[in-house]
Scaffold this motif. Structure first.
Motif, PDB file in Angstrom:
ATOM      1  N   GLU A   7       0.764  -1.296  -0.102  1.00  0.00           N
ATOM      2  CA  GLU A   7       0.185  -0.079  -0.030  1.00  0.00           C
ATOM      3  C   GLU A   7       0.863   1.091  -0.012  1.00  0.00           C
ATOM      4  OE1 GLU A   7      -2.644   1.923   3.366  1.00  0.00           O
ATOM      5  OE2 GLU A   7      -3.307  -0.075   2.806  1.00  0.00           O
ATOM      6  N   LEU A   8       0.724   2.293  -0.854  1.00  0.00           N
ATOM      7  CA  LEU A   8       1.387   3.561  -1.054  1.00  0.00           C
ATOM      8  C   LEU A   8       1.023   4.229   0.324  1.00  0.00           C
ATOM      9  CD1 LEU A   8       3.092   5.350  -2.553  1.00  0.00           C
ATOM     10  CD2 LEU A   8       0.865   6.502  -3.483  1.00  0.00           C
ATOM     11  N   LYS A   9       2.059   4.590   1.028  1.00  0.00           N
ATOM     12  CA  LYS A   9       1.966   5.321   2.156  1.00  0.00           C
ATOM     13  C   LYS A   9       2.706   6.832   2.283  1.00  0.00           C
ATOM     14  CE  LYS A   9       0.976   1.929   4.991  1.00  0.00           C
ATOM     15  NZ  LYS A   9      -0.314   1.807   5.389  1.00  0.00           N
ATOM     16  N   GLN A  10       3.391   6.862   1.492  1.00  0.00           N
ATOM     17  CA  GLN A  10       3.930   8.533   1.238  1.00  0.00           C
ATOM     18  C   GLN A  10       4.688   8.635  -0.247  1.00  0.00           C
ATOM     19  OE1 GLN A  10       7.752   9.886   2.510  1.00  0.00           O
ATOM     20  NE2 GLN A  10       7.409   8.978   4.531  1.00  0.00           N
ATOM     21  N   ILE A  11       4.505  10.118  -0.574  1.00  0.00           N
ATOM     22  CA  ILE A  11       5.642  10.246  -1.750  1.00  0.00           C
ATOM     23  C   ILE A  11       6.339  11.402  -1.138  1.00  0.00           C
ATOM     24  CG2 ILE A  11       5.720  11.088  -4.077  1.00  0.00           C
ATOM     25  CD1 ILE A  11       2.770  10.040  -4.349  1.00  0.00           C
ATOM     26  N   HIS A  12       7.851  11.376  -1.419  1.00  0.00           N
ATOM     27  CA  HIS A  12       8.728  12.587  -1.010  1.00  0.00           C
ATOM     28  C   HIS A  12       9.711  12.540  -2.293  1.00  0.00           C
ATOM     29  CE1 HIS A  12      10.803   9.014   0.846  1.00  0.00           C
ATOM     30  NE2 HIS A  12      11.900   9.769   0.248  1.00  0.00           N
ATOM     31  N   PHE A  13      10.414  13.860  -2.166  1.00  0.00           N
ATOM     32  CA  PHE A  13      11.408  14.018  -3.313  1.00  0.00           C
ATOM     33  C   PHE A  13      12.756  14.338  -2.902  1.00  0.00           C
ATOM     34  CE2 PHE A  13       6.898  14.878  -4.458  1.00  0.00           C
ATOM     35  CZ  PHE A  13       6.759  14.417  -6.182  1.00  0.00           C
ATOM     36  N   HIS A  14      13.902  14.109  -3.723  1.00  0.00           N
ATOM     37  CA  HIS A  14      15.001  14.561  -3.410  1.00  0.00           C
ATOM     38  C   HIS A  14      15.861  15.278  -4.532  1.00  0.00           C
ATOM     39  CE1 HIS A  14      15.293  11.807   0.152  1.00  0.00           C
ATOM     40  NE2 HIS A  14      14.568  11.147  -0.610  1.00  0.00           N
ATOM     41  N   ALA A  15      16.537  16.026  -4.393  1.00  0.00           N
ATOM     42  CA  ALA A  15      17.067  16.957  -5.518  1.00  0.00           C
ATOM     43  C   ALA A  15      18.627  17.173  -5.236  1.00  0.00           C
ATOM     44  CB  ALA A  15      16.394  18.316  -5.440  1.00  0.00           C
ATOM     45  N   LEU A  28      15.877  15.577 -10.293  1.00  0.00           N
ATOM     46  CA  LEU A  28      14.989  15.557  -9.330  1.00  0.00           C
ATOM     47  C   LEU A  28      14.596  13.768  -9.230  1.00  0.00           C
ATOM     48  CD1 LEU A  28      12.663  17.000  -7.233  1.00  0.00           C
ATOM     49  CD2 LEU A  28      11.165  16.863  -9.246  1.00  0.00           C
ATOM     50  N   GLU A  29      14.248  13.378  -7.950  1.00  0.00           N
ATOM     51  CA  GLU A  29      13.723  11.925  -7.920  1.00  0.00           C
ATOM     52  C   GLU A  29      12.692  11.978  -6.809  1.00  0.00           C
ATOM     53  OE1 GLU A  29      15.777   7.752  -6.262  1.00  0.00           O
ATOM     54  OE2 GLU A  29      17.137   9.320  -7.075  1.00  0.00           O
ATOM     55  N   ALA A  30      11.786  11.071  -7.260  1.00  0.00           N
ATOM     56  CA  ALA A  30      10.524  10.826  -6.068  1.00  0.00           C
ATOM     57  C   ALA A  30      10.564   9.495  -5.774  1.00  0.00           C
ATOM     58  CB  ALA A  30       9.178  11.029  -7.207  1.00  0.00           C
ATOM     59  N   HIS A  31      10.095   9.216  -4.431  1.00  0.00           N
ATOM     60  CA  HIS A  31      10.226   8.037  -4.005  1.00  0.00           C
ATOM     61  C   HIS A  31       8.756   7.970  -3.488  1.00  0.00           C
ATOM     62  CE1 HIS A  31      14.594   8.062  -2.617  1.00  0.00           C
ATOM     63  NE2 HIS A  31      14.565   8.055  -3.949  1.00  0.00           N
ATOM     64  N   PHE A  32       8.255   6.808  -3.822  1.00  0.00           N
ATOM     65  CA  PHE A  32       6.907   6.337  -3.625  1.00  0.00           C
ATOM     66  C   PHE A  32       7.050   5.129  -2.588  1.00  0.00           C
ATOM     67  CE2 PHE A  32       6.509   8.481  -7.685  1.00  0.00           C
ATOM     68  CZ  PHE A  32       5.300   8.605  -7.874  1.00  0.00           C
ATOM     69  N   VAL A  33       6.883   5.404  -1.216  1.00  0.00           N
ATOM     70  CA  VAL A  33       7.091   4.460  -0.360  1.00  0.00           C
ATOM     71  C   VAL A  33       5.992   3.622   0.007  1.00  0.00           C
ATOM     72  CG1 VAL A  33       7.962   4.155   1.901  1.00  0.00           C
ATOM     73  CG2 VAL A  33       8.858   6.110   0.619  1.00  0.00           C
ATOM     74  N   HIS A  34       6.069   2.207  -0.194  1.00  0.00           N
ATOM     75  CA  HIS A  34       5.032   1.360  -0.043  1.00  0.00           C
ATOM     76  C   HIS A  34       5.317   0.245   1.292  1.00  0.00           C
ATOM     77  CE1 HIS A  34       4.707   2.331  -4.122  1.00  0.00           C
ATOM     78  NE2 HIS A  34       3.264   2.109  -4.105  1.00  0.00           N
ATOM     79  N   ALA A  35       4.231  -0.067   2.067  1.00  0.00           N
ATOM     80  CA  ALA A  35       4.505  -1.191   2.979  1.00  0.00           C
ATOM     81  C   ALA A  35       3.530  -2.215   2.791  1.00  0.00           C
ATOM     82  CB  ALA A  35       4.351  -0.415   4.385  1.00  0.00           C
ATOM     83  N   ALA A  36       4.097  -3.652   2.974  1.00  0.00           N
ATOM     84  CA  ALA A  36       2.965  -4.629   3.133  1.00  0.00           C
ATOM     85  C   ALA A  36       2.468  -4.717   4.535  1.00  0.00           C
ATOM     86  CB  ALA A  36       3.915  -5.835   2.424  1.00  0.00           C
ATOM     87  N   THR A  37       1.733  -5.547   4.808  1.00  0.00           N
ATOM     88  CA  THR A  37       0.950  -5.726   5.849  1.00  0.00           C
ATOM     89  C   THR A  37       2.185  -6.460   6.895  1.00  0.00           C
ATOM     90  OG1 THR A  37       0.208  -7.916   5.429  1.00  0.00           O
ATOM     91  CG2 THR A  37      -1.588  -5.734   5.302  1.00  0.00           C
ATOM     92  N   ASP A  38       2.879  -7.195   6.529  1.00  0.00           N
ATOM     93  CA  ASP A  38       4.068  -7.973   7.221  1.00  0.00           C
ATOM     94  C   ASP A  38       4.896  -6.751   7.726  1.00  0.00           C
ATOM     95  OD1 ASP A  38       5.661  -7.646   5.033  1.00  0.00           O
ATOM     96  OD2 ASP A  38       5.679  -9.726   4.632  1.00  0.00           O
TER      97      ASP A  38
END
Length: 147
Positions: A7-15, A28-38
């Motif tokens: 599940e997508l939890k957050q999006i953040h950026f780095h430059a 620029l780089e975007a990180h789409f951080v996801h987590a599983a239930t485990d």
């Protein structure tokens, strides 16, 4: 990935970018951080190269807080998929989060194709962050990059 649902939890950026392709860095780089239930983490990384203004990033930038650490509610929604390039082929590797606590065992999916960001948009983000907010590119060491 790996039989898990994330599940997508957050999006953040780095430059500038924290990853390179063929030795090339990106503004620029975007990180789409996801987590599983485990608790397993997976990050989809999108690199942006200088080009035309990105209309979806423009919607986000208009809502960006004026200062680091300040929180703002989002008045206009942006669909995460609109921030991804159409061709979603990726490199896969095991790594760590790039910000503290730098948790190991994170599944990274780095998209091979880039999105576009204007020079002005990249500059706006860097100015807000008072310069760079990227971790320097790390050596591969024993990590395998799968294509």
């Amino acid at each position: 990935a790996g039989g898990r649902t994330y599940e997508l939890k957050q999006i953040h950026f780095h430059a500038p970018s924290e990853h390179q392709i063929g030795g090339k860095s990106f503004p620029l780089e975007a990180h789409f951080v996801h987590a599983a239930t485990d608790g397993q983490l997976a990050v989809v990384a999108v690199l942006y190269e200088t080009g035309e203004e990105n209309s979806d990033l423009k919607k986000l930038w208009r809502q960006m807080p004026a200062k680091v650490g300040q929180e703002e509610g989002m008045a206009a929604q942006v669909r995460a998929e609109k921030l991804l390039p159409e061709n979603r082929d990726y490199y896969r590797l095991s790594g760590s989060l790039t910000t503290p606590p730098c948790t190991e065992g994170v599944l990274w999916l780095i998209l091979k194709n880039q999105g576009a960001v204007s020079e002005e948009q990249a500059r706006q983000f860097s100015e807000l962050m008072s310069g760079s907010n990227n971790r320097p590119v790390q050596p591969l060491n024993a990590r395998a990059v799968l294509q």
